[in-house]
Design a protein around this motif. Structure first.
Motif, short mmCIF file in Angstrom:
data_model
loop_
_atom_site.label_atom_id
_atom_site.label_comp_id
_atom_site.label_asym_id
_atom_site.label_seq_id
_atom_site.Cartn_x
_atom_site.Cartn_y
_atom_site.Cartn_z
N GLN A 171 0.83 -1.22 0.00
CA GLN A 171 0.00 0.00 0.00
C GLN A 171 0.86 1.26 0.00
O GLN A 171 0.36 2.34 0.29
N ALA A 172 2.13 1.13 -0.35
CA ALA A 172 3.02 2.29 -0.35
C ALA A 172 3.80 2.39 -1.66
O ALA A 172 4.95 2.81 -1.67
N GLN A 173 3.16 1.99 -2.78
CA GLN A 173 3.85 1.97 -4.06
C GLN A 173 3.28 3.04 -4.99
O GLN A 173 2.06 3.15 -5.17
N ALA A 174 4.17 3.82 -5.60
CA ALA A 174 3.76 4.80 -6.60
C ALA A 174 3.47 4.09 -7.92
O ALA A 174 4.15 3.12 -8.29
N ARG A 176 2.53 4.85 -12.17
CA ARG A 176 2.57 5.87 -13.21
C ARG A 176 2.38 5.22 -14.57
O ARG A 176 2.89 4.13 -14.83
N ASP A 186 -0.76 9.11 -12.47
CA ASP A 186 0.26 9.30 -11.46
C ASP A 186 -0.42 9.15 -10.10
O ASP A 186 -1.11 10.07 -9.64
N SER A 188 -0.95 6.37 -6.28
CA SER A 188 -0.33 5.56 -5.24
C SER A 188 -1.30 4.47 -4.81
O SER A 188 -2.52 4.69 -4.73
N THR A 189 -0.75 3.30 -4.49
CA THR A 189 -1.58 2.21 -3.99
C THR A 189 -2.18 2.55 -2.63
O THR A 189 -3.11 1.88 -2.18
N ASP A 191 -4.12 4.81 -2.14
CA ASP A 191 -5.45 5.33 -2.41
C ASP A 191 -6.48 4.24 -2.67
O ASP A 191 -7.63 4.53 -3.00
N GLU A 237 6.45 1.40 -8.53
CA GLU A 237 7.64 1.49 -7.68
C GLU A 237 7.98 0.14 -7.07
O GLU A 237 7.12 -0.57 -6.57
#
Length: 252
Positions: A171-174, A176, A186, A188-189, A191, A237
């Motif tokens: 849950q902390a991956q960007a 794009r 663009d 983030s997981t 969200d 990411e």
């Protein structure tokens, strides 16, 4: 570790990325150049493919929806998949075809009625999907029909599976997406409406998830319509970049 599935000697094989990813180590120890490899979707034949709709709060707002639970879930057939650097046909009347970058959880051991607290113990790794949608064909946001989400080769997957241990917090991956180098998504997981762990708990409350099963977890905001000839790259990411080429669909 990153594990890819490629075509070698006329047959699909699993290979391990070596060093900076310039080479792939085959079973037995031989290596091949990653730049010349024919990439296949990193999926075990026979796996169940789950897909999510409306699982990102920002995308829901973009489409005019409130976040909803339980999530919208549908299944995808194996013929929807194509590999890294593969081609996806764009229908002549698909003027509202757009890419959707998605984190994919790969199940590693059977999961039946698992709690959210223990759910990630059942994940083998993660990969990337580009789950194209064609909005002209959409009948209902809550019922994605086959023409929208089950067309041949419209779900690029890959390039590889990254071990779950290398992604301690999914849950902390960007995320794009670029189209011909232009950023169109663009996010983030973080969200997600329902986290990866919550999705596994939810799905496993109804059916047993088996090793190799895939869960496409939804997409963030950013609707960009694509044309034949476009190069689409979805990046997450900690995992990598999945490239795809749109081509005009053959008429016969």
């Amino acid at each position: 570790m990153k594990r890819a599935r490629i075509l070698h000697g006329g047959a699909p094989v699993w290979a391990e990325l070596v060093g900076d990813g310039g080479a792939l180590r085959l079973p037995g120890g031989a290596t091949v150049d990653a730049a010349t490899a024919q990439w296949l979707p990193p999926v075990t034949p026979g796996a169940t493919i789950f897909a999510l709709g409306l699982n990102y709060a920002d995308h829901n707002k973009e489409l005019g929806f409130q976040s909803k639970e339980p999530p919208l879930i549908f299944l995808k057939g194996p013929n929807t998949l194509t590999g890294h650097e593969g081609t996806t046909p764009r229908p002549a009347d698909g003027n509202q075809m757009h890419p959707e970058c998605e984190l994919v959880a790969v199940i590693g051991k059977p999961a039946r009625k698992v709690s959210a607290e223990r759910a990630l113990d059942h994940v083998a790794g993660y990969t990337i999907a580009c789950d194209y949608a064609i909005r002209e064909y959409l009948e209902n946001y809550y019922r994605p029909n086959a023409r929208v989400k089950n067309r041949d080769w419209t779900t690029p997957l890959g390039p590889w599976i990254v071990d779950a241990a290398d992604i301690p917090d999914p849950q902390a991956q960007a995320l794009r997406t670029t189209v011909n180098g232009q950023v169109v998504q663009d996010g983030s997981t973080a969200d997600m409406v329902m986290s990866v762990a919550e999705l596994i708990a939810y799905l496993s409350s109804t059916m047993t998830l088996m090793p190799g099963d895939l869960i496409l977890t939804g997409t963030p905001q950013g609707v960009h319509f694509c044309a034949a000839g476009d190069r689409v790259v979805c990046e997450i990411e900690g995992i990598g970049a999945l490239a795809n080429h749109l081509v005009a669909e053959a008429t016969a």
